[in-house]
Every structure is written in C-alpha cells, then in structure tokens.
Design a protein around this motif. Structure first.
Motif, PDB file in Angstrom:
ATOM      1  N   LYS A 150      30.499 -36.305 -13.770  1.00 17.74           N
ATOM      2  CA  LYS A 150      31.285 -38.040 -13.327  1.00 17.74           C
ATOM      3  C   LYS A 150      31.312 -37.742 -11.766  1.00 17.74           C
ATOM      4  CE  LYS A 150      34.349 -38.887 -16.954  1.00 17.74           C
ATOM      5  NZ  LYS A 150      36.050 -38.784 -17.102  1.00 17.74           N
ATOM      6  N   VAL A 151      30.643 -39.029 -11.042  1.00 15.17           N
ATOM      7  CA  VAL A 151      30.549 -39.057 -10.073  1.00 15.17           C
ATOM      8  C   VAL A 151      31.387 -40.349  -9.448  1.00 15.17           C
ATOM      9  CG1 VAL A 151      28.256 -38.040 -10.477  1.00 15.17           C
ATOM     10  CG2 VAL A 151      28.578 -40.825  -9.885  1.00 15.17           C
ATOM     11  N   LYS A 152      30.966 -40.613  -8.566  1.00 16.85           N
ATOM     12  CA  LYS A 152      31.906 -41.884  -7.284  1.00 16.85           C
ATOM     13  C   LYS A 152      31.179 -42.839  -7.480  1.00 16.85           C
ATOM     14  CE  LYS A 152      36.280 -40.567  -5.934  1.00 16.85           C
ATOM     15  NZ  LYS A 152      36.478 -38.850  -5.075  1.00 16.85           N
ATOM     16  N   VAL A 179      25.400 -38.829  -3.841  1.00 18.47           N
ATOM     17  CA  VAL A 179      26.068 -37.016  -5.213  1.00 18.47           C
ATOM     18  C   VAL A 179      24.371 -36.431  -4.592  1.00 18.47           C
ATOM     19  CG1 VAL A 179      25.491 -36.983  -7.694  1.00 18.47           C
ATOM     20  CG2 VAL A 179      26.554 -38.766  -6.833  1.00 18.47           C
ATOM     21  N   THR A 195      22.023 -42.234  -5.802  1.00 23.44           N
ATOM     22  CA  THR A 195      24.376 -43.349  -5.465  1.00 23.44           C
ATOM     23  C   THR A 195      23.351 -44.398  -6.362  1.00 23.44           C
ATOM     24  OG1 THR A 195      23.930 -42.328  -2.959  1.00 23.44           O
ATOM     25  CG2 THR A 195      25.047 -44.871  -3.902  1.00 23.44           C
ATOM     26  N   VAL A 215      25.608 -39.699 -16.730  1.00 26.81           N
ATOM     27  CA  VAL A 215      26.289 -40.020 -15.577  1.00 26.81           C
ATOM     28  C   VAL A 215      26.905 -40.562 -16.138  1.00 26.81           C
ATOM     29  CG1 VAL A 215      26.089 -40.387 -13.339  1.00 26.81           C
ATOM     30  CG2 VAL A 215      24.170 -38.362 -14.594  1.00 26.81           C
ATOM     31  N   ALA A 238      29.712 -43.082 -13.173  1.00 26.67           N
ATOM     32  CA  ALA A 238      30.309 -43.569 -12.407  1.00 26.67           C
ATOM     33  C   ALA A 238      31.000 -44.182 -12.166  1.00 26.67           C
ATOM     34  CB  ALA A 238      28.784 -44.441 -11.462  1.00 26.67           C
TER      35      ALA A 238
END
Ligand SMILES: [Cu+2]
Length: 111
Positions: free
Chosen positions: A9-11, A16, A85, A108, A110
């Motif tokens: 999990k990423v923003k 990242v 990103t 992934v 986001a």
C-alpha cells in the motif's frame, strides 16, 4: 520463490522507495528475481511471455509500454532500490524471470 509482500500500500502521488533483496542462494542464471511494476490494465500473462523472450536484457522487454518501473535482475544476496510515483489505483507487479510470475506476483495499491 516468492515475494515477502504480495500487497504493497502506497500513497497516491507520493514518491515511493522500494528495495528488493534476493534472499535466495541459487545462481542468478537459474533463479534470478526482479520486480516489475506494470501499468494499469496490462495483460500480465502476455507481458510475462514477452519478457521471457528477452533474456539478453534480463527479461525486460525494452520500451514496453506495460512497464512502469523495474529493478535489475538480482542474483543471490543482491538488492536494488527503485523509486516511483503512481496515481491512485491498483497495479500488478511480477517477477519477469521465466516461469516465476505465477508465484511471484502481487499488487501495489495506491490510495
Ligand atoms: Cu523470480
């Protein structure tokens, strides 16, 4: 032959940093690993088949629009760090070494 994470999990919209380490012991030629993040909607099976034919470039089809970012192909004990990103959404990642993506894949996410 698996990633220790199958969901990352990423923003959304934030950079990242990801480090892949090959914790195995077998030679790179027999059991190399990489991390290839694919564009949304990419056909994973078709990409993996295309990648398989690209041994000379470590199973990365140069110029493929399906690839967002990828690490180097790693031998035992090696690691590589990449940054990326992505906008909000889900992205599949695989290891493009022949025969690996069935086991070595994940998402992934986001948000
Ligand atoms: Cu692999």
């Amino acid at each position: 032959m698996k990633y220790d994470l199958t969901e990352i999990k990423v923003k959304a919209g934030e950079e990242v940093t990801l480090t892949l380490k090959n914790a195995g012991t077998m030679a790179k030629e027999a059991m190399g690993h990489n991390f290839v993040l694919l564009a949304q909607g990419a056909d994973v099976a078709a990409f993996a088949t295309e990648a398989m034919a690209n041994k000379a470039s470590d199973y990365i089809p140069t110029g493929s629009k399906a690839i967002l970012v990828h690490t180097k192909l790693l031998g035992p004990g090696e690691s590589d760090t990449i940054t990326f990103t992505v906008p909000a959404g889900e992205y599949e990642f695989i290891c493009s070494f022949p025969g690996h993506y069935g086991m070595m894949r994940g998402k992934v996410i986001a948000e």
